[in-house]
Design an enzyme around this catalytic site. Sequence first.
Site, PDB file in Angstrom:
ATOM      1  N   GLU A   1      -4.471   3.739   6.505  1.00 34.66           N
ATOM      2  CA  GLU A   1      -4.174   3.532   5.090  1.00 34.66           C
ATOM      3  C   GLU A   1      -4.701   4.733   4.308  1.00 34.66           C
ATOM      4  O   GLU A   1      -4.181   5.115   3.272  1.00 34.66           O
ATOM      5  CB  GLU A   1      -4.877   2.254   4.614  1.00 34.66           C
ATOM      6  CG  GLU A   1      -4.461   1.866   3.228  1.00 34.66           C
ATOM      7  CD  GLU A   1      -5.510   1.092   2.483  1.00 34.66           C
ATOM      8  OE1 GLU A   1      -5.732   1.412   1.312  1.00 34.66           O
ATOM      9  OE2 GLU A   1      -6.109   0.179   3.087  1.00 34.66           O
TER      10      GLU A   1
ATOM     11  N   SER B   1     -10.622  -0.126   3.564  1.00 36.52           N
ATOM     12  CA  SER B   1      -9.838  -0.340   4.788  1.00 36.52           C
ATOM     13  C   SER B   1      -9.349   0.998   5.298  1.00 36.52           C
ATOM     14  O   SER B   1      -8.712   1.749   4.557  1.00 36.52           O
ATOM     15  CB  SER B   1      -8.610  -1.197   4.506  1.00 36.52           C
ATOM     16  OG  SER B   1      -8.981  -2.438   4.004  1.00 36.52           O
TER      17      SER B   1
ATOM     18  N   ARG C   1       0.825  -1.223   0.000  1.00 40.53           N
ATOM     19  CA  ARG C   1       0.000   0.000   0.000  1.00 40.53           C
ATOM     20  C   ARG C   1       0.858   1.272   0.000  1.00 40.53           C
ATOM     21  O   ARG C   1       0.509   2.269   0.640  1.00 40.53           O
ATOM     22  CB  ARG C   1      -0.903   0.052   1.231  1.00 40.53           C
ATOM     23  CG  ARG C   1      -1.985  -0.986   1.253  1.00 40.53           C
ATOM     24  CD  ARG C   1      -2.990  -0.769   0.127  1.00 40.53           C
ATOM     25  NE  ARG C   1      -4.220  -1.461   0.410  1.00 40.53           N
ATOM     26  CZ  ARG C   1      -4.416  -2.761   0.196  1.00 40.53           C
ATOM     27  NH1 ARG C   1      -3.457  -3.482  -0.336  1.00 40.53           N
ATOM     28  NH2 ARG C   1      -5.566  -3.307   0.485  1.00 40.53           N
TER      29      ARG C   1
HETATM   30  N1  EPU Z   1     -11.104 -10.250  10.407  1.00 37.72           N
HETATM   31  C1  EPU Z   1     -11.784 -10.332  11.597  1.00 37.72           C
HETATM   32  N2  EPU Z   1     -12.697  -9.350  11.891  1.00 37.72           N
HETATM   33  C2  EPU Z   1     -12.957  -8.341  11.042  1.00 37.72           C
HETATM   34  C3  EPU Z   1     -12.262  -8.250   9.838  1.00 37.72           C
HETATM   35  C4  EPU Z   1     -11.329  -9.221   9.527  1.00 37.72           C
HETATM   36  O1  EPU Z   1     -11.578 -11.238  12.378  1.00 37.72           O
HETATM   37  O2  EPU Z   1     -13.809  -7.514  11.383  1.00 37.72           O
HETATM   38  C5  EPU Z   1     -10.163 -11.315  10.060  1.00 37.72           C
HETATM   39  C6  EPU Z   1     -10.705 -12.162   8.922  1.00 37.72           C
HETATM   40  O3  EPU Z   1     -11.508 -13.194   9.383  1.00 37.72           O
HETATM   41  C7  EPU Z   1      -9.436 -12.679   8.285  1.00 37.72           C
HETATM   42  C8  EPU Z   1      -8.461 -11.526   8.488  1.00 37.72           C
HETATM   43  O4  EPU Z   1      -8.972 -10.732   9.549  1.00 37.72           O
HETATM   44  O5  EPU Z   1      -8.962 -13.795   8.954  1.00 37.72           O
HETATM   45  C9  EPU Z   1      -8.259 -10.691   7.248  1.00 37.72           C
HETATM   46  O6  EPU Z   1      -9.503 -10.151   6.843  1.00 37.72           O
HETATM   47  P1  EPU Z   1      -9.893  -9.930   5.300  1.00 37.72           P
HETATM   48  O7  EPU Z   1      -9.577 -11.155   4.514  1.00 37.72           O
HETATM   49  O8  EPU Z   1     -11.274  -9.393   5.250  1.00 37.72           O
HETATM   50  O9  EPU Z   1      -8.870  -8.868   4.768  1.00 37.72           O
HETATM   51  P2  EPU Z   1      -8.194  -7.624   5.469  1.00 37.72           P
HETATM   52  O10 EPU Z   1      -6.800  -8.000   5.823  1.00 37.72           O
HETATM   53  O11 EPU Z   1      -9.056  -7.113   6.541  1.00 37.72           O
HETATM   54  C10 EPU Z   1      -7.150  -6.696   3.277  1.00 37.72           C
HETATM   55  C11 EPU Z   1      -7.126  -5.401   2.510  1.00 37.72           C
HETATM   56  C12 EPU Z   1      -8.435  -5.203   1.787  1.00 37.72           C
HETATM   57  C13 EPU Z   1      -8.625  -6.366   0.830  1.00 37.72           C
HETATM   58  C14 EPU Z   1      -8.605  -7.675   1.630  1.00 37.72           C
HETATM   59  C15 EPU Z   1      -8.627  -8.892   0.756  1.00 37.72           C
HETATM   60  C16 EPU Z   1      -5.616  -3.968   3.729  1.00 37.72           C
HETATM   61  C17 EPU Z   1      -5.470  -2.785   4.608  1.00 37.72           C
HETATM   62  N3  EPU Z   1      -6.850  -4.315   3.412  1.00 37.72           N
HETATM   63  O12 EPU Z   1      -8.158  -6.570   4.269  1.00 37.72           O
HETATM   64  O13 EPU Z   1      -8.338  -4.007   1.034  1.00 37.72           O
HETATM   65  O14 EPU Z   1      -9.833  -6.254   0.108  1.00 37.72           O
HETATM   66  O15 EPU Z   1      -7.378  -7.765   2.407  1.00 37.72           O
HETATM   67  O16 EPU Z   1      -7.396  -9.066   0.168  1.00 37.72           O
HETATM   68  O17 EPU Z   1      -4.597  -4.547   3.343  1.00 37.72           O
HETATM   69  C18 EPU Z   1      -8.796  -1.706   1.003  1.00 37.72           C
HETATM   70  O18 EPU Z   1      -7.590  -1.534   0.947  1.00 37.72           O
HETATM   71  O19 EPU Z   1      -9.588  -0.736   1.016  1.00 37.72           O
HETATM   72  C19 EPU Z   1      -9.314  -3.059   1.111  1.00 37.72           C
HETATM   73  C20 EPU Z   1     -10.607  -3.294   1.258  1.00 37.72           C
END
Ligand code: EPU
Length: 337
Positions: A333, A237, A164
């Site tokens: 972010e 995010s 990012r």
């Molecule tokens: N999780 C929780 N609770 C929550 C949210 C997430 O326990 O409320 C856990 C999920 O169960 C999972 C882990 O955290 O085990 C990761 O969650 P998720 O797969 O939803 O992805 P993320 O790491 O929260 C990142 C990106 C997103 C992108 C997703 C999918 C960043 C800051 N965010 O989110 O990007 O869509 O991975 O690859 O890296 C964005 O940048 O705006 C964005 C949406």
Amino acid sequence: MRIEKDFNLRQYNTFGLDCRCNYFIESGSVDDFVELAASYDLPPEKILLLGGGSNFLFTEDFDGTVIYPMIQGMEVVREEGEQVWVKVGAGVVWDDFVAWAVDNGLAGVENLSLIPGHVGASPVQNVGAYGMEAADTIYEVEAVDIQAAERVTLGVVDCCFAYRDSIFKHQWKNKYIITAVTFRLNKKADFKLDYGSIRAELEQAGEEVSLLAVRQAVIRIREAKLPDVNVYPNAGSFFKNPVVPATLAQEMKEKYPAMPLYALEDGTAKLAAGWLIEQAGWKGKALGQAGVHDKQALVLINKGNATGLEIVRLANEIKKSVFLKFNVWLEPEVNVL
Ligand code: EPU
């Protein structure tokens, strides 16, 4: 070229916040931007380069000029074996480009379906999702150097891409107006299905793996988890997933066995900020009109008439709670202005 004075950016930021700027300049022509740079004194601190506005949180009016490049066009500029170079205008909606690539059987951006924003912002933020990021396919970036008032082409190495992050957020902040991005796509897909729930989603739908099936699976996953900006304005995010030393991550994992953890090759590990925020008790909670999305705690939402400062206050409270519970600082972010 469209020039507006004392302009409200409410329609131009996905948090839906009121923010006035001194000037708003929109154009679909690269020559216009060269001319603009040559004719006006535009000091970097008085410029805001705006794409889809999906990554900004405005806390006050902007005392300067907002530049809004709307350069269109998608064009195959080179083909060699299985590789295809596509030049895309900065003003093209990112997901229109992804849809076009998938329709044309070109792989490399399918996991990045439905990410909001414009193509011109993709190298700045190095947008990413589900194990892919823009930096994997960006070949070069065309831009106008604002101080020199000339066109330049920047190679991928110049961009210093990281998670990012890129040089456009640091040393080269407001130095260039990005006008087009050339991506190197591939006729043969190297599917990335193991990050998040893409594989499970495909299996559940009983679908063969294809570019279109992956795109549709990503769209379904995103739509289920992420709030619709038309209902709850948001910027995706809000925080980055924190990267910590692997030893620290292991200690945390022993204490919290359910904690998601992604080991990285360089000996560090990425934690899931959404998980940390949920554990700190914030999922679905609100402070005034600023809320934490109930299906994905990493996303802060405007529940009505939130101000930028209200959202910042919520973000600060979340940071504090996560720090007190886990000893980890979350970094936004989103660009807070
Ligand atoms: N999780 C929780 N609770 C929550 C949210 C997430 O326990 O409320 C856990 C999920 O169960 C999972 C882990 O955290 O085990 C990761 O969650 P998720 O797969 O939803 O992805 P993320 O790491 O929260 C990142 C990106 C997103 C992108 C997703 C999918 C960043 C800051 N965010 O989110 O990007 O869509 O991975 O690859 O890296 C964005 O940048 O705006 C964005 C949406």
